[in-house]
Structure formats: structure tokens, C-alpha cells
Design a protein around this motif. Sequence first.
Motif, PDB file in Angstrom:
ATOM      1  N   GLY A  34       0.788  -1.227   0.000  1.00  0.00           N
ATOM      2  CA  GLY A  34       0.000   0.000   0.000  1.00  0.00           C
ATOM      3  C   GLY A  34       0.820   1.276   0.000  1.00  0.00           C
ATOM      4  N   ARG A  35       2.132   1.175  -0.189  1.00  0.00           N
ATOM      5  CA  ARG A  35       2.980   2.370  -0.224  1.00  0.00           C
ATOM      6  C   ARG A  35       3.049   2.939  -1.632  1.00  0.00           C
ATOM      7  NH1 ARG A  35       6.532   1.347   4.679  1.00  0.00           N
ATOM      8  NH2 ARG A  35       6.236  -0.873   5.124  1.00  0.00           N
ATOM      9  N   SER A  36       3.294   4.238  -1.701  1.00  0.00           N
ATOM     10  CA  SER A  36       3.485   4.911  -2.993  1.00  0.00           C
ATOM     11  C   SER A  36       4.973   5.159  -3.189  1.00  0.00           C
ATOM     12  CB  SER A  36       2.736   6.243  -3.029  1.00  0.00           C
ATOM     13  OG  SER A  36       1.348   6.038  -2.850  1.00  0.00           O
ATOM     14  N   ILE A  37       5.475   4.887  -4.388  1.00  0.00           N
ATOM     15  CA  ILE A  37       6.902   5.005  -4.661  1.00  0.00           C
ATOM     16  C   ILE A  37       7.132   5.919  -5.860  1.00  0.00           C
ATOM     17  CG2 ILE A  37       9.021   3.764  -5.272  1.00  0.00           C
ATOM     18  CD1 ILE A  37       7.828   1.291  -3.935  1.00  0.00           C
ATOM     19  N   ILE A  38       7.979   6.928  -5.665  1.00  0.00           N
ATOM     20  CA  ILE A  38       8.436   7.768  -6.774  1.00  0.00           C
ATOM     21  C   ILE A  38       9.859   7.330  -7.085  1.00  0.00           C
ATOM     22  CG2 ILE A  38       8.935  10.116  -7.533  1.00  0.00           C
ATOM     23  CD1 ILE A  38       6.848  11.095  -5.533  1.00  0.00           C
ATOM     24  N   PHE A  39      10.068   6.817  -8.273  1.00  0.00           N
ATOM     25  CA  PHE A  39      11.348   6.241  -8.684  1.00  0.00           C
ATOM     26  C   PHE A  39      11.994   7.188  -9.690  1.00  0.00           C
ATOM     27  CE2 PHE A  39      13.565   3.244 -11.677  1.00  0.00           C
ATOM     28  CZ  PHE A  39      14.554   2.831 -10.804  1.00  0.00           C
ATOM     29  N   VAL A  40      13.073   7.861  -9.260  1.00  0.00           N
ATOM     30  CA  VAL A  40      13.764   8.828 -10.120  1.00  0.00           C
ATOM     31  C   VAL A  40      14.974   8.139 -10.732  1.00  0.00           C
ATOM     32  CG1 VAL A  40      14.870  11.086 -10.229  1.00  0.00           C
ATOM     33  CG2 VAL A  40      13.024  10.679  -8.591  1.00  0.00           C
ATOM     34  N   SER A  41      15.046   8.095 -12.049  1.00  0.00           N
ATOM     35  CA  SER A  41      16.146   7.391 -12.699  1.00  0.00           C
ATOM     36  C   SER A  41      16.367   7.945 -14.100  1.00  0.00           C
ATOM     37  CB  SER A  41      15.846   5.889 -12.780  1.00  0.00           C
ATOM     38  OG  SER A  41      16.870   5.199 -13.455  1.00  0.00           O
ATOM     39  N   HIS A  42      17.624   7.819 -14.569  1.00  0.00           N
ATOM     40  CA  HIS A  42      17.949   8.147 -15.944  1.00  0.00           C
ATOM     41  C   HIS A  42      18.064   6.888 -16.798  1.00  0.00           C
ATOM     42  CE1 HIS A  42      19.760  11.552 -13.549  1.00  0.00           C
ATOM     43  NE2 HIS A  42      18.905  12.156 -14.319  1.00  0.00           N
ATOM     44  N   LYS A  43      17.879   5.722 -16.168  1.00  0.00           N
ATOM     45  CA  LYS A  43      17.978   4.454 -16.890  1.00  0.00           C
ATOM     46  C   LYS A  43      16.588   4.075 -17.389  1.00  0.00           C
ATOM     47  CE  LYS A  43      21.943   2.847 -14.202  1.00  0.00           C
ATOM     48  NZ  LYS A  43      22.507   1.767 -13.366  1.00  0.00           N
ATOM     49  N   LEU A  44      16.385   4.262 -18.674  1.00  0.00           N
ATOM     50  CA  LEU A  44      15.050   4.108 -19.239  1.00  0.00           C
ATOM     51  C   LEU A  44      14.552   2.663 -19.158  1.00  0.00           C
ATOM     52  CD1 LEU A  44      15.347   6.451 -22.337  1.00  0.00           C
ATOM     53  CD2 LEU A  44      14.552   6.971 -20.034  1.00  0.00           C
ATOM     54  N   ASP A  45      15.461   1.693 -19.287  1.00  0.00           N
ATOM     55  CA  ASP A  45      15.021   0.308 -19.212  1.00  0.00           C
ATOM     56  C   ASP A  45      14.489  -0.022 -17.822  1.00  0.00           C
ATOM     57  OD1 ASP A  45      17.587   0.669 -18.216  1.00  0.00           O
ATOM     58  OD2 ASP A  45      18.190  -1.397 -18.617  1.00  0.00           O
ATOM     59  N   GLU A  46      15.100   0.575 -16.780  1.00  0.00           N
ATOM     60  CA  GLU A  46      14.615   0.349 -15.420  1.00  0.00           C
ATOM     61  C   GLU A  46      13.267   1.020 -15.206  1.00  0.00           C
ATOM     62  OE1 GLU A  46      18.913  -0.002 -13.085  1.00  0.00           O
ATOM     63  OE2 GLU A  46      17.573   1.686 -12.688  1.00  0.00           O
ATOM     64  N   VAL A  47      13.129   2.236 -15.715  1.00  0.00           N
ATOM     65  CA  VAL A  47      11.855   2.949 -15.594  1.00  0.00           C
ATOM     66  C   VAL A  47      10.736   2.131 -16.224  1.00  0.00           C
ATOM     67  CG1 VAL A  47      10.577   4.990 -16.346  1.00  0.00           C
ATOM     68  CG2 VAL A  47      12.903   5.242 -15.459  1.00  0.00           C
ATOM     69  N   LYS A  48      11.005   1.586 -17.405  1.00  0.00           N
ATOM     70  CA  LYS A  48       9.978   0.809 -18.099  1.00  0.00           C
ATOM     71  C   LYS A  48       9.676  -0.492 -17.364  1.00  0.00           C
ATOM     72  CE  LYS A  48       9.492   0.608 -22.401  1.00  0.00           C
ATOM     73  NZ  LYS A  48       9.599   0.275 -23.845  1.00  0.00           N
ATOM     74  N   GLN A  49      10.699  -1.042 -16.699  1.00  0.00           N
ATOM     75  CA  GLN A  49      10.525  -2.336 -16.044  1.00  0.00           C
ATOM     76  C   GLN A  49       9.723  -2.251 -14.754  1.00  0.00           C
ATOM     77  OE1 GLN A  49      14.208  -4.397 -15.354  1.00  0.00           O
ATOM     78  NE2 GLN A  49      13.271  -5.990 -14.118  1.00  0.00           N
ATOM     79  N   VAL A  50       9.923  -1.161 -13.990  1.00  0.00           N
ATOM     80  CA  VAL A  50       9.395  -1.165 -12.628  1.00  0.00           C
ATOM     81  C   VAL A  50       8.208  -0.241 -12.405  1.00  0.00           C
ATOM     82  CG1 VAL A  50      10.821   0.681 -11.645  1.00  0.00           C
ATOM     83  CG2 VAL A  50      10.222  -1.315 -10.233  1.00  0.00           C
ATOM     84  N   SER A  51       7.974   0.721 -13.299  1.00  0.00           N
ATOM     85  CA  SER A  51       6.956   1.740 -13.018  1.00  0.00           C
ATOM     86  C   SER A  51       5.617   1.427 -13.674  1.00  0.00           C
ATOM     87  CB  SER A  51       7.441   3.113 -13.503  1.00  0.00           C
ATOM     88  OG  SER A  51       7.526   3.135 -14.914  1.00  0.00           O
ATOM     89  N   ASP A  52       4.598   2.142 -13.189  1.00  0.00           N
ATOM     90  CA  ASP A  52       3.272   2.073 -13.803  1.00  0.00           C
ATOM     91  C   ASP A  52       3.039   3.263 -14.727  1.00  0.00           C
ATOM     92  OD1 ASP A  52       2.290  -0.289 -12.324  1.00  0.00           O
ATOM     93  OD2 ASP A  52       2.498   1.034 -10.587  1.00  0.00           O
ATOM     94  N   ARG A  53       3.588   4.443 -14.322  1.00  0.00           N
ATOM     95  CA  ARG A  53       3.462   5.652 -15.133  1.00  0.00           C
ATOM     96  C   ARG A  53       4.813   6.371 -15.174  1.00  0.00           C
ATOM     97  NH1 ARG A  53       0.670   9.399 -12.784  1.00  0.00           N
ATOM     98  NH2 ARG A  53       0.342   8.352 -10.779  1.00  0.00           N
ATOM     99  N   VAL A  54       5.070   7.076 -16.270  1.00  0.00           N
ATOM    100  CA  VAL A  54       6.332   7.797 -16.449  1.00  0.00           C
ATOM    101  C   VAL A  54       6.041   9.274 -16.689  1.00  0.00           C
ATOM    102  CG1 VAL A  54       8.481   7.977 -17.766  1.00  0.00           C
ATOM    103  CG2 VAL A  54       7.360   5.754 -17.517  1.00  0.00           C
ATOM    104  N   THR A  55       6.744  10.145 -15.954  1.00  0.00           N
ATOM    105  CA  THR A  55       6.706  11.581 -16.190  1.00  0.00           C
ATOM    106  C   THR A  55       8.128  12.044 -16.509  1.00  0.00           C
ATOM    107  OG1 THR A  55       4.843  11.924 -14.681  1.00  0.00           O
ATOM    108  CG2 THR A  55       6.218  13.844 -15.182  1.00  0.00           C
ATOM    109  N   VAL A  56       8.276  12.852 -17.559  1.00  0.00           N
ATOM    110  CA  VAL A  56       9.596  13.315 -17.987  1.00  0.00           C
ATOM    111  C   VAL A  56       9.767  14.786 -17.614  1.00  0.00           C
ATOM    112  CG1 VAL A  56      11.147  13.678 -19.943  1.00  0.00           C
ATOM    113  CG2 VAL A  56       9.649  11.666 -19.885  1.00  0.00           C
ATOM    114  N   LEU A  57      10.902  15.100 -16.943  1.00  0.00           N
ATOM    115  CA  LEU A  57      11.239  16.473 -16.589  1.00  0.00           C
ATOM    116  C   LEU A  57      12.432  16.936 -17.424  1.00  0.00           C
ATOM    117  CD1 LEU A  57      11.135  16.365 -12.663  1.00  0.00           C
ATOM    118  CD2 LEU A  57       9.310  17.045 -14.227  1.00  0.00           C
ATOM    119  N   ARG A  58      12.397  18.202 -17.823  1.00  0.00           N
ATOM    120  CA  ARG A  58      13.550  18.825 -18.481  1.00  0.00           C
ATOM    121  C   ARG A  58      13.624  20.280 -18.056  1.00  0.00           C
ATOM    122  NH1 ARG A  58      12.509  18.177 -23.738  1.00  0.00           N
ATOM    123  NH2 ARG A  58      12.073  20.333 -24.310  1.00  0.00           N
ATOM    124  N   ASP A  59      14.789  20.678 -17.571  1.00  0.00           N
ATOM    125  CA  ASP A  59      14.983  22.055 -17.084  1.00  0.00           C
ATOM    126  C   ASP A  59      13.957  22.431 -16.014  1.00  0.00           C
ATOM    127  OD1 ASP A  59      17.136  22.387 -18.809  1.00  0.00           O
ATOM    128  OD2 ASP A  59      15.863  23.123 -20.436  1.00  0.00           O
TER     129      ASP A  59
END
Length: 420
Positions: free
Chosen positions: A104-129
Motif C-alpha cells: 500500500g505504499r506509494s513510490i516515486i522512482f527517479v532514474s535516468h535508466k530508461l530500461d529500469e523505468v519501463k521495467q518497474v513503473s506504472d506511469r512515467v513523467t519526464v522532466l527537463r529544465d
Amino acid sequence: QHFRLVSNLTVAENLALGHHDQGIRLDQKELAGAAAALGEKYDLAVDPTARIWQLSVGEQQRVEILKLLYRDAKILILDEPTAVLTPQEGQALFKTMRQLAGEGRSIIFVSHKLDEVKQVSDRVTVLRDGKTVGGVATKDADARELARMMVGRDLELPTREASGEPGEVMFQVSDVRVLSDRGLEAVRGVSLEVRSGEIVGIAGVSGNGQRELAQGLVGLRRLMGGKVDIDGEDVTGDTVLERIDKGLAYVPQSRLGMGLAPGLTTEENLALKAFRRPPYSRGRTLVASAFRDEGARQIQQYDIRGVRPGLPIRLLSGGNLQKALLAREVELEPKVLILRSPTRGLDVGATEAVRNQILAEGARGAAVLLISEDLDELMALADRLLVIFEGEIVGEMPTEEATSERLGLLMAGQRAQESA
């Protein structure tokens, strides 16, 4: 990403520090037991009685995660948590994250490794500047499109290209032994050689002697045995400055802690290894205009952004800090370049710049020793790979013969003949 731990306290004490239920007196035995139990439950083992300064970067990362779990946090923000883990350990962490999400915990996973983001997350948000430029459900995400959103252009991370035979042996290490901060043997008879124009990678789980090995090779830690040669000359007994003068350059893992002087300006940091030489000095007099002019040239040449007159370098982003650190080292055109995790925590744009510079140094003829926990980086850049486990080299292979699975087994302690 930058740890918030008290270095002279133990792991267990850091877990308790600031906890709202903690009284004035600490029950050390109870704390150590709780830390050990959490580490076992979530596969994040670390000695609860060890002091933080005695731990590797990877072990400190585990302590940071254990702090959140000790507080029974409902929202966890993990910034580059896999940067110092093997592929197998990364998969174990993802399993832990799914377990935590299932609780029941919420996790924000910050990473530059796109394969990991795709593997572990449900949704992806991209930040730039500092701004949100897009978001998508992970199942609909495309890695190339995500990378383009991150840097604002199409991007392909550089890799080494097939080249001719490397030159003569430029850097030779023979039966080197180094002690850890605890007085134990952390490096046990390591021998290796790197030829001119060759990039040799050392893979291993953080905490297996990489820090002690690198510091021993550059003169920051005394060797208890063995020999180090640069271009055929024995430098074992030389000081750090003497090794620099003989062509050795070093990019440490800790940019601000060891690589740069955080309170100095970018221009001053760029001159830290060259200020004794022209044009920075005339005799014993420093030339202020040279610091300004040479700094401006290097800032432009190496695309170091965010620099302002008088601004301490610590206020730059991680990517620009690393560009400045690498620029200072390669400006001297070293014979030997030793790097530890040079792209750890960098976005894909900064990673591209750093990788290009490393490849350029190899192409120039430098002997490059790349020590990293990032297997993708090692396999993209190195000509030859070594694996270190508990201070010993347990495997060696051409990069073409390496796989993540094979390297991961060696990094976990399986000997080369067993993993072949």
C-alpha cells in the motif's frame, strides 16, 4: 542521490536519528536487531554496527533505503537507487519495490535508466529544465521517445568502435595490496595492465575494494605490497603530485567530496592541477587573467553550463560538475586516466558528453582504466573487462564475450571457470 547520513555514527544509530518515537537513550542491541531484520526482510543487508564512514557508497545507499523503511514511510522517493547495484541486486530491489507497493505504499522512482523505468513503473513523467514535458503510461512508453523528451533532441549514447591493436603497456599494476579504513585487506594481490589507446573496465559490486584500489593506484592510500608502473617507470613510492607530473589523471566517484573544491569557482577548480605551470603562473606569481581566460575557454570547449562569475562550483548540476572535473583531468593530456563511476547519477545528455570524452581519450592514446558498477557503461566503452570480488580479480574477458548474466555471476563471487 546525495546521502544524508552522519558519518561517525553506526548504521543502527543513523536509522534511529530523528525518529519521532526515539527517546533520549538508545538501546543499541534493539536498534541493531531492527536494522538486521529490515535488511533481511527487504534483501538490503548491511552491518548495523559499522560506522557510515567505513561503508562503501553502495552500502550507504542501502542505509538510506533502510531509514525510510524503519520509519514505515508510506511515500518513498528513491533517487537513482540502482546506481551502485549489480543487475541481480537491481532486480532484487525491484522485487522489494513491488512488495512495498503491494503493502500500500506509494513510490516515486527517479532514474535516468530508461530500461529500469519501463521495467518497474506504472506511469512515467519526464522532466527537463525543471519542467514537466510529458507523461505516459509505462506500457505505452517508447525508450527512444522518452530520451528525446529528456534532452530535447534525438540521442544515441556513444559506444566504442572497432579499432586497431592497442599500443605498448602504459600502466602496469603488479600484486597490489591495500588496506581498508578498518585495517583489513581490501585489495588482495591485484595485477593488471592497460595499453596505450586501450580502455579497460573493472566491474564489481560496490564495496569490493574498488575505492581502495583506485586510491592506492593514484597515491591517496598507502600500498601494503605490490608495484605500480607508468610508461615503464616505477611510481610506487611517488607522491600524488609526482604521479600527476608523470602523466596520471584521476576522476573519483565523489565529485564534490573529493574531485572538486566546492567553495571555489569553476575557473579556480579547472586550474587546480595546472596552476603551478604557465600560463597560470610566472615563477611564484599567479596570473589572475589566465584563470579567467583559460577558464572561459574550457567552459566553452567542454560545454559546462550554469557558470556565473564568482559562483561556487557546488551550485552547478551533477552533469556540469562532472564535465568540469573531467575537463580538468584531460586538459593535461594524461598518459593514464583512472575513472570511478563517471556517469553515476547523470542524465542521458550529460552521460553522452562524458562517454564521448572517455572515448576521445582512448582514441588519443591514453591508457584508460574505468572502474564502474554500471555494466551497460562498461560494455559500451571498454575493450576488455575485469571483474573484482572481495578485493581480487576473479575474471577477465574481451568485451565481445561479456554478458550481463556472466558478469553478474562473477560479481557475486563465482569464479571465471565456474561462470563460463
